[in-house]
Design a protein around this motif. Sequence first.
Motif, PDB file in Angstrom:
ATOM      1  N   UNK A  38      -9.305   4.389  -6.980  1.00 60.29           N
ATOM      2  CA  UNK A  38      -8.964   2.980  -7.157  1.00 60.29           C
ATOM      3  C   UNK A  38      -7.446   2.785  -7.217  1.00 60.29           C
ATOM      4  N   UNK A  39      -6.732   3.692  -7.869  1.00 59.67           N
ATOM      5  CA  UNK A  39      -5.268   3.602  -7.912  1.00 59.67           C
ATOM      6  C   UNK A  39      -4.690   3.735  -6.498  1.00 59.67           C
ATOM      7  N   UNK A  40      -5.239   4.644  -5.717  1.00 60.08           N
ATOM      8  CA  UNK A  40      -4.778   4.809  -4.335  1.00 60.08           C
ATOM      9  C   UNK A  40      -5.038   3.539  -3.537  1.00 60.08           C
ATOM     10  N   UNK A  41      -6.216   2.958  -3.733  1.00 57.45           N
ATOM     11  CA  UNK A  41      -6.555   1.699  -3.058  1.00 57.45           C
ATOM     12  C   UNK A  41      -5.546   0.607  -3.405  1.00 57.45           C
ATOM     13  N   UNK A  42      -5.215   0.489  -4.679  1.00 51.85           N
ATOM     14  CA  UNK A  42      -4.279  -0.547  -5.101  1.00 51.85           C
ATOM     15  C   UNK A  42      -2.907  -0.372  -4.445  1.00 51.85           C
ATOM     16  N   UNK A  43      -2.439   0.854  -4.360  1.00 51.55           N
ATOM     17  CA  UNK A  43      -1.151   1.113  -3.715  1.00 51.55           C
ATOM     18  C   UNK A  43      -1.221   0.771  -2.231  1.00 51.55           C
ATOM     19  N   UNK A  44      -2.264   1.270  -1.559  1.00 49.28           N
ATOM     20  CA  UNK A  44      -2.367   1.062  -0.111  1.00 49.28           C
ATOM     21  C   UNK A  44      -2.468  -0.410   0.243  1.00 49.28           C
ATOM     22  N   UNK A  45      -3.097  -1.192  -0.601  1.00 49.33           N
ATOM     23  CA  UNK A  45      -3.294  -2.615  -0.318  1.00 49.33           C
ATOM     24  C   UNK A  45      -1.977  -3.393  -0.320  1.00 49.33           C
ATOM     25  N   UNK A  46      -0.945  -2.800  -0.910  1.00 51.78           N
ATOM     26  CA  UNK A  46       0.366  -3.465  -0.925  1.00 51.78           C
ATOM     27  C   UNK A  46       1.081  -3.366   0.420  1.00 51.78           C
ATOM     28  N   UNK A  47       0.629  -2.448   1.293  1.00 54.72           N
ATOM     29  CA  UNK A  47       1.285  -2.258   2.577  1.00 54.72           C
ATOM     30  C   UNK A  47       2.397  -1.234   2.487  1.00 54.72           C
TER      31      UNK A  47
ATOM     32  N   UNK B 299       1.875   8.623  -0.047  1.00 54.74           N
ATOM     33  CA  UNK B 299       1.235   7.775  -1.048  1.00 54.74           C
ATOM     34  C   UNK B 299       0.268   8.622  -1.861  1.00 54.74           C
ATOM     35  N   UNK B 300       0.328   8.480  -3.165  1.00 52.45           N
ATOM     36  CA  UNK B 300      -0.616   9.147  -4.066  1.00 52.45           C
ATOM     37  C   UNK B 300      -0.930   8.196  -5.205  1.00 52.45           C
ATOM     38  N   UNK B 301      -1.837   8.593  -6.086  1.00 52.97           N
ATOM     39  CA  UNK B 301      -2.264   7.689  -7.149  1.00 52.97           C
ATOM     40  C   UNK B 301      -1.140   7.337  -8.118  1.00 52.97           C
ATOM     41  N   UNK B 302      -0.156   8.223  -8.269  1.00 53.31           N
ATOM     42  CA  UNK B 302       0.939   7.970  -9.197  1.00 53.31           C
ATOM     43  C   UNK B 302       2.214   7.565  -8.482  1.00 53.31           C
ATOM     44  N   UNK B 303       2.113   7.102  -7.258  1.00 49.10           N
ATOM     45  CA  UNK B 303       3.293   6.728  -6.481  1.00 49.10           C
ATOM     46  C   UNK B 303       4.080   5.615  -7.165  1.00 49.10           C
ATOM     47  N   UNK B 304       5.400   5.721  -7.078  1.00 50.11           N
ATOM     48  CA  UNK B 304       6.293   4.658  -7.530  1.00 50.11           C
ATOM     49  C   UNK B 304       7.297   4.413  -6.412  1.00 50.11           C
ATOM     50  N   UNK B 305       7.875   3.233  -6.389  1.00 53.93           N
ATOM     51  CA  UNK B 305       8.844   2.935  -5.344  1.00 53.93           C
ATOM     52  C   UNK B 305       8.150   2.627  -4.028  1.00 53.93           C
ATOM     53  N   UNK B 306       8.777   3.000  -2.903  1.00 55.40           N
ATOM     54  CA  UNK B 306       8.202   2.685  -1.593  1.00 55.40           C
ATOM     55  C   UNK B 306       6.788   3.246  -1.418  1.00 55.40           C
ATOM     56  N   UNK B 307       5.931   2.511  -0.721  1.00 59.22           N
ATOM     57  CA  UNK B 307       4.574   2.941  -0.440  1.00 59.22           C
ATOM     58  C   UNK B 307       4.582   3.683   0.884  1.00 59.22           C
TER      59      UNK B 307
ATOM     60  N   UNK C  75      -8.042   4.707   0.374  1.00 57.87           N
ATOM     61  CA  UNK C  75      -6.740   4.589   1.043  1.00 57.87           C
ATOM     62  C   UNK C  75      -6.880   3.819   2.349  1.00 57.87           C
ATOM     63  N   UNK C  76      -7.909   4.137   3.126  1.00 59.71           N
ATOM     64  CA  UNK C  76      -8.098   3.451   4.395  1.00 59.71           C
ATOM     65  C   UNK C  76      -8.442   1.980   4.176  1.00 59.71           C
ATOM     66  N   UNK C  77      -9.317   1.694   3.214  1.00 57.91           N
ATOM     67  CA  UNK C  77      -9.682   0.310   2.935  1.00 57.91           C
ATOM     68  C   UNK C  77      -8.469  -0.510   2.496  1.00 57.91           C
TER      69      UNK C  77
ATOM     70  N   UNK D 127      -5.402   0.048   3.243  1.00 65.56           N
ATOM     71  CA  UNK D 127      -4.539  -0.124   4.409  1.00 65.56           C
ATOM     72  C   UNK D 127      -5.082  -1.182   5.354  1.00 65.56           C
ATOM     73  N   UNK D 128      -6.413  -1.206   5.530  1.00 67.28           N
ATOM     74  CA  UNK D 128      -7.034  -2.255   6.345  1.00 67.28           C
ATOM     75  C   UNK D 128      -6.721  -3.629   5.767  1.00 67.28           C
ATOM     76  N   UNK D 129      -6.838  -3.759   4.467  1.00 70.24           N
ATOM     77  CA  UNK D 129      -6.646  -5.057   3.842  1.00 70.24           C
ATOM     78  C   UNK D 129      -5.184  -5.441   3.712  1.00 70.24           C
ATOM     79  N   UNK D 130      -4.289  -4.483   3.924  1.00 70.44           N
ATOM     80  CA  UNK D 130      -2.861  -4.775   4.045  1.00 70.44           C
ATOM     81  C   UNK D 130      -2.518  -5.177   5.475  1.00 70.44           C
ATOM     82  N   UNK D 131      -3.518  -5.107   6.362  1.00 67.40           N
ATOM     83  CA  UNK D 131      -3.356  -5.444   7.786  1.00 67.40           C
ATOM     84  C   UNK D 131      -2.281  -4.583   8.439  1.00 67.40           C
ATOM     85  N   UNK D 132      -2.226  -3.334   8.010  1.00 69.69           N
ATOM     86  CA  UNK D 132      -1.243  -2.414   8.555  1.00 69.69           C
ATOM     87  C   UNK D 132      -1.588  -2.034   9.990  1.00 69.69           C
ATOM     88  N   UNK D 133      -0.631  -1.499  10.690  1.00 70.24           N
ATOM     89  CA  UNK D 133      -0.852  -0.941  12.025  1.00 70.24           C
ATOM     90  C   UNK D 133      -1.093   0.559  11.845  1.00 70.24           C
TER      91      UNK D 133
END
Length: 222
Positions: free
Chosen positions: A34-43, A102-110, A127-129, A131-137
Amino acid sequence: MYDHINHFRQDALECGTDYYSDDSLKPQNIDTAFKIYQHARQGTTLLDADGNTIAFGVTIVGRLALRVSVRKDNGEKEFTWVPSDESFPSIDAIMKENLGTLAEESTGPIGSILDTRNWSLLANDAWLLGSLQALTEFHFASPLSWSNLWDDTMKRITVTAREVIGISTHGYEIRRPNPKLEAVAICIDKNKALAASLISYKDRVKRYGNPDGLKSLLKIQG
Protein backbone atom coordinates in the motif's frame (compact mmCIF):
# COMPACT_ATOMS: atom_id res chain seq x y z
CA MET A 1 -8.35 4.45 -6.44
CA TYR A 2 -7.38 3.28 -2.98
CA ASP A 3 -7.54 6.20 -0.55
CA HIS A 4 -7.35 4.01 2.53
CA ILE A 5 -5.47 0.82 3.34
CA ASN A 6 -8.65 -0.93 4.50
CA HIS A 7 -10.09 -0.96 0.97
CA PHE A 8 -6.73 -2.00 -0.44
CA ARG A 9 -6.39 -4.81 2.09
CA GLN A 10 -9.92 -6.02 1.43
CA ASP A 11 -9.33 -6.33 -2.31
CA ALA A 12 -5.93 -7.96 -1.80
CA LEU A 13 -7.41 -10.60 0.48
CA GLU A 14 -10.31 -11.14 -1.92
CA CYS A 15 -7.80 -12.04 -4.64
CA GLY A 16 -6.76 -14.94 -2.43
CA THR A 17 -3.71 -17.12 -1.93
CA ASP A 18 -4.27 -19.06 -5.15
CA TYR A 19 -3.59 -15.84 -7.04
CA TYR A 20 -1.00 -14.42 -4.64
CA SER A 21 0.87 -17.67 -4.08
CA ASP A 22 3.88 -16.04 -2.37
CA ASP A 23 3.85 -14.16 0.95
CA SER A 24 1.97 -11.19 -0.51
CA LEU A 25 -0.98 -11.44 1.87
CA LYS A 26 0.98 -11.35 5.12
CA PRO A 27 -0.06 -8.19 7.03
CA GLN A 28 3.36 -6.53 6.77
CA ASN A 29 3.51 -7.19 3.02
CA ILE A 30 0.08 -5.67 2.47
CA ASP A 31 1.25 -2.59 4.39
CA THR A 32 4.39 -2.39 2.23
CA ALA A 33 2.42 -2.76 -0.99
CA PHE A 34 0.00 0.00 0.00
CA LYS A 35 2.88 2.41 0.73
CA ILE A 36 4.36 1.62 -2.69
CA TYR A 37 0.96 2.24 -4.28
CA GLN A 38 0.67 5.62 -2.57
CA HIS A 39 4.09 6.70 -3.83
CA ALA A 40 3.50 5.48 -7.38
CA ARG A 41 0.15 7.25 -7.59
CA GLN A 42 1.92 10.59 -7.18
CA GLY A 43 3.68 10.14 -10.53
CA THR A 44 7.40 9.96 -11.25
CA THR A 45 9.71 12.93 -10.74
CA LEU A 46 13.36 13.88 -11.20
CA LEU A 47 15.72 16.54 -9.88
CA ASP A 48 16.84 19.24 -12.29
CA ALA A 49 20.34 20.74 -12.40
CA ASP A 50 19.42 23.13 -9.57
CA GLY A 51 18.09 20.37 -7.34
CA ASN A 52 14.42 21.19 -7.93
CA THR A 53 11.86 18.39 -8.22
CA ILE A 54 10.23 18.31 -11.66
CA ALA A 55 7.58 16.06 -13.19
CA PHE A 56 8.95 13.20 -15.30
CA GLY A 57 5.89 11.09 -16.03
CA VAL A 58 7.70 7.94 -17.15
CA THR A 59 7.71 4.53 -15.48
CA ILE A 60 10.16 1.78 -16.49
CA VAL A 61 9.05 -1.84 -16.64
CA GLY A 62 11.02 -4.93 -17.63
CA ARG A 63 13.26 -7.63 -16.25
CA LEU A 64 16.16 -6.93 -13.91
CA ALA A 65 19.77 -7.28 -14.97
CA LEU A 66 21.43 -10.65 -14.47
CA ARG A 67 22.82 -11.29 -10.98
CA VAL A 68 25.81 -13.59 -11.11
CA SER A 69 28.23 -15.11 -8.63
CA VAL A 70 31.92 -14.21 -8.93
CA ARG A 71 34.90 -15.40 -6.92
CA LYS A 72 36.96 -12.82 -5.02
CA ASP A 73 40.77 -12.94 -4.67
CA ASN A 74 40.44 -14.59 -1.26
CA GLY A 75 38.29 -17.35 -2.71
CA GLU A 76 34.99 -16.10 -1.32
CA LYS A 77 31.98 -15.61 -3.56
CA GLU A 78 30.07 -12.39 -4.03
CA PHE A 79 27.25 -11.31 -6.32
CA THR A 80 27.39 -8.64 -8.97
CA TRP A 81 25.08 -7.30 -11.67
CA VAL A 82 25.83 -7.76 -15.33
CA PRO A 83 25.17 -4.44 -17.12
CA SER A 84 22.42 -4.32 -19.69
CA ASP A 85 23.52 -4.76 -23.30
CA GLU A 86 22.04 -5.74 -26.67
CA SER A 87 22.18 -9.44 -25.78
CA PHE A 88 20.24 -8.94 -22.54
CA PRO A 89 18.33 -5.64 -22.46
CA SER A 90 17.30 -5.06 -18.86
CA ILE A 91 17.05 -2.69 -15.91
CA ASP A 92 20.56 -2.31 -14.53
CA ALA A 93 22.34 -0.20 -11.91
CA ILE A 94 23.10 2.63 -14.34
CA MET A 95 19.46 2.96 -15.32
CA LYS A 96 18.43 2.98 -11.67
CA GLU A 97 20.91 5.75 -10.92
CA ASN A 98 19.79 7.87 -13.87
CA LEU A 99 16.02 7.41 -13.54
CA GLY A 100 15.63 6.89 -9.82
CA THR A 101 13.96 4.16 -7.80
CA LEU A 102 10.81 3.80 -5.74
CA ALA A 103 10.37 1.81 -2.54
CA GLU A 104 7.97 1.86 0.39
CA GLU A 105 10.17 4.25 2.38
CA SER A 106 11.02 6.55 -0.52
CA THR A 107 11.42 10.26 0.20
CA GLY A 108 12.01 13.08 -2.24
CA PRO A 109 11.67 12.40 -5.98
CA ILE A 110 9.51 9.43 -7.00
CA GLY A 111 11.78 7.25 -9.13
CA SER A 112 10.77 5.44 -12.31
CA ILE A 113 11.89 1.94 -11.26
CA LEU A 114 10.49 -0.23 -8.48
CA ASP A 115 13.34 -1.29 -6.19
CA THR A 116 12.26 -2.67 -2.83
CA ARG A 117 13.87 -5.26 -0.57
CA ASN A 118 10.38 -6.43 0.35
CA TRP A 119 9.25 -7.33 -3.15
CA SER A 120 6.14 -9.46 -3.59
CA LEU A 121 3.61 -10.01 -6.35
CA LEU A 122 1.23 -7.70 -4.50
CA ALA A 123 3.90 -5.00 -4.17
CA ASN A 124 4.54 -5.21 -7.91
CA ASP A 125 0.81 -5.04 -8.68
CA ALA A 126 0.42 -2.07 -6.32
CA TRP A 127 3.27 -0.21 -8.00
CA LEU A 128 1.76 -0.79 -11.43
CA LEU A 129 -1.73 0.25 -10.32
CA GLY A 130 -0.40 3.45 -8.77
CA SER A 131 1.50 4.22 -11.96
CA LEU A 132 -1.61 3.59 -14.07
CA GLN A 133 -3.60 5.98 -11.93
CA ALA A 134 -0.85 8.58 -12.19
CA LEU A 135 -1.40 8.29 -15.97
CA THR A 136 2.31 7.78 -16.42
CA GLU A 137 3.91 6.76 -19.70
CA PHE A 138 5.38 3.25 -19.56
CA HIS A 139 8.68 2.40 -21.25
CA PHE A 140 9.69 -1.24 -21.59
CA ALA A 141 13.34 -1.83 -20.72
CA SER A 142 13.18 -5.36 -22.16
CA PRO A 143 11.84 -6.48 -25.56
CA LEU A 144 8.30 -7.80 -25.60
CA SER A 145 9.53 -11.09 -27.01
CA TRP A 146 7.93 -14.43 -26.23
CA SER A 147 10.85 -15.56 -24.06
CA ASN A 148 10.40 -12.46 -21.88
CA LEU A 149 6.67 -13.05 -21.47
CA TRP A 150 6.34 -16.81 -21.04
CA ASP A 151 8.47 -19.04 -18.80
CA ASP A 152 8.55 -22.27 -20.78
CA THR A 153 10.24 -24.17 -17.96
CA MET A 154 7.64 -23.26 -15.32
CA LYS A 155 4.79 -23.10 -17.86
CA ARG A 156 3.55 -19.73 -16.66
CA ILE A 157 3.66 -16.05 -17.48
CA THR A 158 6.57 -13.91 -16.32
CA VAL A 159 6.25 -10.83 -14.11
CA THR A 160 6.90 -8.74 -17.22
CA ALA A 161 3.92 -10.39 -18.94
CA ARG A 162 1.82 -9.69 -15.87
CA GLU A 163 2.77 -6.02 -16.15
CA VAL A 164 2.05 -5.95 -19.88
CA ILE A 165 -1.41 -7.43 -19.27
CA GLY A 166 -2.16 -4.89 -16.55
CA ILE A 167 -1.05 -1.97 -18.69
CA SER A 168 -2.63 -2.95 -22.01
CA THR A 169 -6.04 -3.84 -20.51
CA HIS A 170 -6.45 -0.71 -18.40
CA GLY A 171 -6.68 2.09 -20.92
CA TYR A 172 -3.22 1.98 -22.46
CA GLU A 173 -1.99 1.26 -25.97
CA ILE A 174 1.45 -0.22 -26.59
CA ARG A 175 3.28 1.46 -29.44
CA ARG A 176 6.66 1.05 -31.08
CA PRO A 177 7.47 4.54 -32.41
CA ASN A 178 10.96 3.43 -33.42
CA PRO A 179 11.62 -0.28 -34.16
CA LYS A 180 15.18 0.14 -32.83
CA LEU A 181 14.02 1.57 -29.50
CA GLU A 182 11.86 0.29 -26.66
CA ALA A 183 8.12 -0.16 -26.81
CA VAL A 184 6.10 2.56 -25.10
CA ALA A 185 2.60 2.43 -23.57
CA ILE A 186 0.47 5.57 -23.80
CA CYS A 187 -2.80 6.21 -21.97
CA ILE A 188 -5.71 6.43 -24.41
CA ASP A 189 -8.56 5.96 -21.92
CA LYS A 190 -8.10 7.95 -18.71
CA ASN A 191 -11.28 6.66 -17.11
CA LYS A 192 -10.30 3.03 -17.58
CA ALA A 193 -6.83 3.67 -16.09
CA LEU A 194 -8.26 5.48 -13.07
CA ALA A 195 -10.76 2.67 -12.47
CA ALA A 196 -8.07 -0.04 -12.29
CA SER A 197 -8.06 -2.10 -9.10
CA LEU A 198 -6.43 -5.21 -7.69
CA ILE A 199 -9.61 -7.09 -8.59
CA SER A 200 -9.73 -5.91 -12.21
CA TYR A 201 -5.99 -6.61 -12.54
CA LYS A 202 -6.49 -10.16 -11.26
CA ASP A 203 -9.38 -10.71 -13.68
CA ARG A 204 -7.25 -9.61 -16.65
CA VAL A 205 -4.31 -11.78 -15.60
CA LYS A 206 -6.61 -14.77 -15.22
CA ARG A 207 -8.03 -14.12 -18.68
CA TYR A 208 -4.82 -13.45 -20.60
CA GLY A 209 -2.18 -15.23 -18.50
CA ASN A 210 -1.82 -18.19 -20.85
CA PRO A 211 -0.13 -18.67 -24.25
CA ASP A 212 -3.28 -18.15 -26.33
CA GLY A 213 -4.38 -15.20 -24.24
CA LEU A 214 -1.03 -13.45 -24.51
CA LYS A 215 -0.89 -13.97 -28.26
CA SER A 216 -4.40 -12.65 -28.77
CA LEU A 217 -3.75 -9.64 -26.57
CA LEU A 218 -0.41 -8.64 -28.06
CA LYS A 219 -0.80 -10.15 -31.53
CA ILE A 220 2.55 -11.92 -31.32
CA GLN A 221 3.65 -15.35 -32.37
CA GLY A 222 5.36 -17.87 -30.09
